[in-house]
Design an enzyme around this catalytic site. Structure first.
Site, PDB file in Angstrom:
ATOM      1  N   HIS A 160      97.353  46.485  98.506  1.00  0.00           N
ATOM      2  CA  HIS A 160      97.207  47.617  99.439  1.00  0.00           C
ATOM      3  C   HIS A 160      96.360  47.228 100.653  1.00  0.00           C
ATOM      4  O   HIS A 160      96.043  48.090 101.476  1.00  0.00           O
ATOM      5  CB  HIS A 160      96.560  48.816  98.751  1.00  0.00           C
ATOM      6  CG  HIS A 160      97.376  49.411  97.646  1.00  0.00           C
ATOM      7  ND1 HIS A 160      98.678  49.843  97.816  1.00  0.00           N
ATOM      8  CD2 HIS A 160      97.068  49.649  96.340  1.00  0.00           C
ATOM      9  CE1 HIS A 160      99.138  50.309  96.660  1.00  0.00           C
ATOM     10  NE2 HIS A 160      98.181  50.205  95.760  1.00  0.00           N
ATOM     11  N   ASP A 197     103.760  45.923  90.321  1.00  0.00           N
ATOM     12  CA  ASP A 197     102.730  46.953  90.189  1.00  0.00           C
ATOM     13  C   ASP A 197     103.396  48.314  90.341  1.00  0.00           C
ATOM     14  O   ASP A 197     104.329  48.483  91.118  1.00  0.00           O
ATOM     15  CB  ASP A 197     101.668  46.756  91.277  1.00  0.00           C
ATOM     16  CG  ASP A 197     100.448  47.631  91.112  1.00  0.00           C
ATOM     17  OD1 ASP A 197     100.563  48.848  91.330  1.00  0.00           O
ATOM     18  OD2 ASP A 197      99.376  47.119  90.787  1.00  0.00           O
ATOM     19  N   HIS A 199     102.442  50.863  91.797  1.00  0.00           N
ATOM     20  CA  HIS A 199     102.265  51.393  93.148  1.00  0.00           C
ATOM     21  C   HIS A 199     102.916  50.454  94.163  1.00  0.00           C
ATOM     22  O   HIS A 199     102.843  49.230  94.017  1.00  0.00           O
ATOM     23  CB  HIS A 199     100.777  51.539  93.484  1.00  0.00           C
ATOM     24  CG  HIS A 199     100.033  52.423  92.528  1.00  0.00           C
ATOM     25  ND1 HIS A 199      99.314  51.931  91.458  1.00  0.00           N
ATOM     26  CD2 HIS A 199      99.897  53.768  92.488  1.00  0.00           C
ATOM     27  CE1 HIS A 199      98.758  52.934  90.794  1.00  0.00           C
ATOM     28  NE2 HIS A 199      99.109  54.059  91.397  1.00  0.00           N
ATOM     29  N   ASP A 290      99.840  48.245  85.689  1.00  0.00           N
ATOM     30  CA  ASP A 290      99.779  49.699  85.579  1.00  0.00           C
ATOM     31  C   ASP A 290     101.176  50.282  85.373  1.00  0.00           C
ATOM     32  O   ASP A 290     101.330  51.486  85.206  1.00  0.00           O
ATOM     33  CB  ASP A 290      99.101  50.337  86.796  1.00  0.00           C
ATOM     34  CG  ASP A 290      99.482  49.703  88.113  1.00  0.00           C
ATOM     35  OD1 ASP A 290     100.421  48.882  88.122  1.00  0.00           O
ATOM     36  OD2 ASP A 290      98.845  50.006  89.132  1.00  0.00           O
ATOM     37  N   TYR A 330      95.249  49.506  84.314  1.00  0.00           N
ATOM     38  CA  TYR A 330      94.022  50.243  84.008  1.00  0.00           C
ATOM     39  C   TYR A 330      93.873  50.656  82.542  1.00  0.00           C
ATOM     40  O   TYR A 330      92.894  51.299  82.195  1.00  0.00           O
ATOM     41  CB  TYR A 330      93.927  51.448  84.946  1.00  0.00           C
ATOM     42  CG  TYR A 330      94.095  50.993  86.377  1.00  0.00           C
ATOM     43  CD1 TYR A 330      93.090  50.257  86.999  1.00  0.00           C
ATOM     44  CD2 TYR A 330      95.287  51.191  87.062  1.00  0.00           C
ATOM     45  CE1 TYR A 330      93.260  49.766  88.283  1.00  0.00           C
ATOM     46  CE2 TYR A 330      95.456  50.699  88.357  1.00  0.00           C
ATOM     47  CZ  TYR A 330      94.437  49.984  88.955  1.00  0.00           C
ATOM     48  OH  TYR A 330      94.617  49.477  90.215  1.00  0.00           O
TER      49      TYR A 330
END
Length: 432
Positions: A160, A197, A199, A290, A330
């Site tokens: 990110h 990922d 995201h 994640d 996580y």
């Protein structure tokens, strides 16, 4: 020596005898990097924050428990220099992060609140430089041929990270920095970045959006724009721009509980055909776990065995040169098990059987169809009638006719080096 004698010798070879020694004389073909210094970055204001220091130590401990790390070459850790950070980031961004080292807690909290999903600590800058430097260490090791493949157990994550700002738990874009740096090697031209990922890696996409030498493939939750980072840039129709048009591939999921069958379908119907056509010199995985079963943020259902099956086919590309770099993840247990599963595959173990039959759900098929429709105009390997309805085929034929007409009217320009390798059929390549 007779033919029978040669066969007898080949049959008596052990796995260790047949392993290619590409490092230090001990037969290691896989490397890894890890440093406790990256654990200094922590949230002193919210102890319940999911991006915790133990994310990396639990992976390290699990890989040790399974006896995997003793089969690998451990690389010395290092910090990234300012010059290396500047490959992808602005001096202003670096200066702002450096200034956090001397801020008081109230100042850190106030500055972090002005950013998107970031927490800061007096050690954040050093930990982030260490994460970027350790990522560089692994990818340089693999790109140079000293090791065949490797993993980076690093944090804070990076995908990110933008040119001039941090976001989404990420300070510097570790993978982007390393990818761009090793392109200075004479034999590294094209790089495939696979981001699984949960995201969307909006930072990585932005940094390479107009770059035809980097093929960025992201498979992520989108939820019709309502899942972080909640940007339309994560949708299937964002394909790159200018010279990079066609080199940015998004597979956006629009529901939770996406599992092994969904991810494998997206790999086999989109990523792998395009990857073989692109013919990369290096593969980098932005490995966010994640998307793993049990993760509290991703709410997906990819198993450790599923990640093994995602990793295995990537090893057939780029002469086996692949680096798997930690991003998110996580649930400490599933995070560790998933990275250990990837490492087993890099070490040459066979893929374990999947828990369930890998059948994609209807929502996954819709997402895959949308991405195929958006990219079939750029990649010949995706122009398969079985994956396109009649209207899609008509649209594709119209687009191809336009490209043929454009090609006939555009004068030939100087070709780029290595233009003989596969490239998408877009305006840029037609002008080459």
């Amino acid at each position: 020596m007779s033919a029978d004698e040669i066969i007898d010798q080949l049959q008596s070879l052990t796995v260790q005898d047949s392993k290619v020694d590409v490092t230090d004389g001990h037969g290691f073909s896989t490397c890894y990097v890890y440093d406790e210094g990256m654990k200094k970055h922590e949230n002193i204001f919210d102890k319940s924050h999911p991006e915790v220091p133990d994310r990396i130590s639990r992976i390290y401990d699990k890989c040790q428990e399974y006896g995997l790390l003793r089969k690998c070459k451990r690389l010395p850790s290092r910090v990234a220099t300012d010059e290396e950070l500047l490959i992808m980031h602005s001096q202003d961004h670096i200066n702002k992060m450096r200034a956090t080292q001397t801020m008081k807690n109230r100042e850190l909290s106030k500055y972090a609140d002005s950013l998107d999903s970031i927490y800061l600590h007096p050690s954040t800058f050093e930990s982030a430089k260490l994460a970027a430097g350790c990522t560089l260490a692994v990818i340089e090791e693999v790109a140079s041929g000293k090791s065949l493949n490797g993993i980076g157990i690093v944090r804070p994550p990076g995908h990110h990270g933008f040119h001039d700002v941090c976001s989404g738990f990420c300070i510097f874009n570790n993978v982007a920095i390393a990818a761009k740096k090793v392109q200075s090697y004479s034999h590294i031209d094209r790089i495939l970045i696979v981001d699984w990922d949960v995201h969307h890696g909006n930072g990585t996409q932005a940094l390479f959006y107009d770059d035809p030498s980097i093929l960025y493939y992201s498979i992520h939750r989108y939820d019709h724009g309502n899942f972080y980072p909640c940007m339309e840039d994560a949708n299937y129709d964002k394909v790159g721009k200018g010279a990079g048009e066609g080199y940015n591939i998004n597979v956006p999921w629009n529901k939770t509980r996406m599992g092994d069958g969904d991810y494998l379908a997206a790999f086999h119907h989109i990523l792998l055909p395009v990857a073989y056509e692109f013919n990369p010199d290096l593969v980098i995985v932005s490995a966010g776990f994640d998307s793993a079963r049990g993760d509290p943020k991703g709410l997906c259902n990819v198993t450790p065995e599923g990640f093994a099956h995602l990793t295995k086919p990537l090893m057939n590309l780029a002469n086996g040169r692949i680096a798997v770099i930690l991003e998110g993840g996580y649930n400490l247990s599933s995070n560790a098990e998933s990275m250990a599963s990837c490492l087993r595959i890099l070490l040459g173990e066979p893929c374990p059987p999947l828990e369930e039959v890998a059948i994609p759900c209807q929502s996954a098929l819709e997402s895959i169809h949308n991405t195929l429709k958006s990219h079939s105009k750029y990649w010949k390997s995706l122009r398969l009638p079985a994956f396109m309805n009649e209207n899609d085929q008509k649209d594709n034929n119209i687009e191809l006719e336009k490209q043929v007409e454009k090609k006939s009217t555009i004068s030939t320009k100087k070709a780029k080096p290595r233009v003989q390798h596969a490239r998408p059929t877009n305006e840029h390549t037609l002008k080459s």
